[in-house]
Write a protein that holds these residues in place. Structure first.
Motif, PDB file in Angstrom:
ATOM      1  N   MET A   1       0.839  -1.208   0.000  1.00 31.42           N
ATOM      2  CA  MET A   1       0.000   0.000   0.000  1.00 31.42           C
ATOM      3  C   MET A   1       0.869   1.251   0.000  1.00 31.42           C
ATOM      4  O   MET A   1       1.841   1.341   0.746  1.00 31.42           O
ATOM      5  N   THR A   2       0.536   2.199  -0.859  1.00 31.99           N
ATOM      6  CA  THR A   2       1.245   3.477  -0.908  1.00 31.99           C
ATOM      7  C   THR A   2       0.606   4.443   0.077  1.00 31.99           C
ATOM      8  O   THR A   2      -0.614   4.582   0.110  1.00 31.99           O
ATOM      9  N   ASN A   3       1.422   5.088   0.898  1.00 29.24           N
ATOM     10  CA  ASN A   3       0.913   6.088   1.834  1.00 29.24           C
ATOM     11  C   ASN A   3       0.868   7.460   1.168  1.00 29.24           C
ATOM     12  O   ASN A   3       1.775   7.833   0.426  1.00 29.24           O
ATOM     13  N   TYR A   4      -0.191   8.181   1.462  1.00 31.48           N
ATOM     14  CA  TYR A   4      -0.378   9.524   0.919  1.00 31.48           C
ATOM     15  C   TYR A   4      -0.391  10.543   2.064  1.00 31.48           C
ATOM     16  O   TYR A   4      -0.731  10.201   3.199  1.00 31.48           O
ATOM     17  N   TYR A   5      -0.042  11.782   1.721  1.00 27.32           N
ATOM     18  CA  TYR A   5       0.102  12.831   2.723  1.00 27.32           C
ATOM     19  C   TYR A   5      -0.463  14.153   2.219  1.00 27.32           C
ATOM     20  O   TYR A   5      -0.664  14.340   1.019  1.00 27.32           O
ATOM     21  N   ALA A   6      -0.672  15.054   3.154  1.00 30.90           N
ATOM     22  CA  ALA A   6      -1.049  16.428   2.815  1.00 30.90           C
ATOM     23  C   ALA A   6       0.093  17.350   3.232  1.00 30.90           C
ATOM     24  O   ALA A   6       0.624  17.229   4.337  1.00 30.90           O
ATOM     25  N   CYS A   7       0.459  18.251   2.352  1.00 30.14           N
ATOM     26  CA  CYS A   7       1.489  19.249   2.667  1.00 30.14           C
ATOM     27  C   CYS A   7       0.847  20.632   2.641  1.00 30.14           C
ATOM     28  O   CYS A   7       0.075  20.954   1.736  1.00 30.14           O
ATOM     29  N   ILE A 101      11.766  18.495   6.603  1.00 29.15           N
ATOM     30  CA  ILE A 101      11.198  19.189   5.452  1.00 29.15           C
ATOM     31  C   ILE A 101      12.295  19.750   4.552  1.00 29.15           C
ATOM     32  O   ILE A 101      12.057  20.084   3.388  1.00 29.15           O
ATOM     33  N   HIS A 102      13.524  19.828   5.053  1.00 25.54           N
ATOM     34  CA  HIS A 102      14.644  20.342   4.264  1.00 25.54           C
ATOM     35  C   HIS A 102      15.249  19.262   3.367  1.00 25.54           C
ATOM     36  O   HIS A 102      16.028  19.572   2.467  1.00 25.54           O
ATOM     37  N   VAL A 103      14.865  17.996   3.612  1.00 25.32           N
ATOM     38  CA  VAL A 103      15.419  16.876   2.851  1.00 25.32           C
ATOM     39  C   VAL A 103      14.331  16.119   2.104  1.00 25.32           C
ATOM     40  O   VAL A 103      14.505  15.737   0.945  1.00 25.32           O
ATOM     41  N   ALA A 104      13.196  15.901   2.744  1.00 23.01           N
ATOM     42  CA  ALA A 104      12.112  15.100   2.160  1.00 23.01           C
ATOM     43  C   ALA A 104      11.553  15.753   0.908  1.00 23.01           C
ATOM     44  O   ALA A 104      11.567  16.982   0.756  1.00 23.01           O
ATOM     45  N   ASN A 105      11.054  14.901   0.003  1.00 21.74           N
ATOM     46  CA  ASN A 105      10.416  15.422  -1.204  1.00 21.74           C
ATOM     47  C   ASN A 105       9.466  14.362  -1.760  1.00 21.74           C
ATOM     48  O   ASN A 105       9.523  13.201  -1.400  1.00 21.74           O
ATOM     49  N   GLY A 106       8.584  14.801  -2.648  1.00 22.20           N
ATOM     50  CA  GLY A 106       7.595  13.919  -3.237  1.00 22.20           C
ATOM     51  C   GLY A 106       6.449  14.763  -3.758  1.00 22.20           C
ATOM     52  O   GLY A 106       6.438  15.990  -3.616  1.00 22.20           O
ATOM     53  N   SER A 107       5.441  14.125  -4.347  1.00 22.40           N
ATOM     54  CA  SER A 107       4.379  14.871  -5.016  1.00 22.40           C
ATOM     55  C   SER A 107       3.547  15.703  -4.047  1.00 22.40           C
ATOM     56  O   SER A 107       3.022  16.749  -4.438  1.00 22.40           O
TER      57      SER A 107
END
Length: 232
Positions: A1-7, A101-107
């Motif tokens: 399962m792919t986890n999704y997030y809100a930014c 947040i200075h390293v992580a990335n994604g859609s």
């Protein structure tokens, strides 16, 4: 399962017109406020980047709306005459690092920054349609599901809230802060001669029930989309 997030990412509208030390202080306070209030919902804590930008990642899509409401309340309760460009993006975090947040990335992060910088800041028509004068400029964006209804429902709620008088806002806040108190007791706090009736009338004029149900609908819709994505 792919986890999704809100930014959620924001920066200050016309930051050059504000004292830089004041901007730094307000963003620092807001960062602490959001991190404390949403400590259990944050995947990546809010942090300041580039001096006038605040950004964080939440585990549930629905929490993004709650963060927007918290930002609004923070500015109002502290009397800060400041407004933000705000982008809310939904998607994945694709880096192994999901804590900074200075390293992580994604859609999720890319979509939030795109919504803020390429849609809201550039004044594109699709965002200007949902702007309310002298308020934060907010836009929700993703490529994973139809996002236009989210922006429309958010605008509808926001317009109702910002039409409230100062007294209506105070009554709504009191009801929220004292959920176990009766309208009678809350009305007495304000010194009304007919406390129950006065509070009821203020809440009706403030569209309190309509806003509350619409907020539930928006959060439920956002979380529905996340559940559907994570099941695929």
């Amino acid at each position: 399962m792919t986890n999704y997030y809100a930014c959620v990412t924001l920066d200050v509208i016309r930051s050059q017109s504000h004292n830089l030390n004041d901007v730094e202080s307000i963003l620092g306070q807001l960062k602490d406020c959001l991190n404390n209030q949403f400590s259990n919902e944050l995947t990546i804590a809010f942090d300041i980047r580039k001096g006038d930008e605040l950004i964080g990642v939440l585990s549930r899509f629905g929490h993004s709306y709650k963060v927007l409401r918290a930002i609004d309340e923070f500015c109002e309760e502290n009397g800060y005459n400041i407004a933000f460009y705000i982008g809310c993006g939904f998607g994945t975090i694709d880096t192994d690092n999901k804590s900074s947040i200075h390293v992580a990335n994604g859609s999720a992060i890319i979509n939030a920054i795109y919504a803020r910088d390429d849609i809201v800041k550039k004044g594109k028509r699709e965002a200007k349609l949902w702007e309310i004068t002298n308020q934060h400029k907010v836009y929700f964006y993703t490529e994973d599901f139809p996002y236009a209804p989210i922006n429309a429902l958010h605008y509808y709620i926001n317009e109702l809230i910002h039409k409230r008088s100062q007294k209506q806002k105070e009554i709504v806040r009191a009801v929220k802060e004292h959920p176990d108190d009766t309208y009678e007791s809350i009305g007495k706090m304000f010194g009304y001669k007919s406390p129950k009736t006065s509070v009821s009338n203020h809440l009706y004029a403030a569209n309190h029930e309509l806003v509350a149900e619409s907020e539930k609908s928006l959060v439920n819709l956002l979380d529905f989309h996340q559940n559907q994505l994570e099941q695929n």
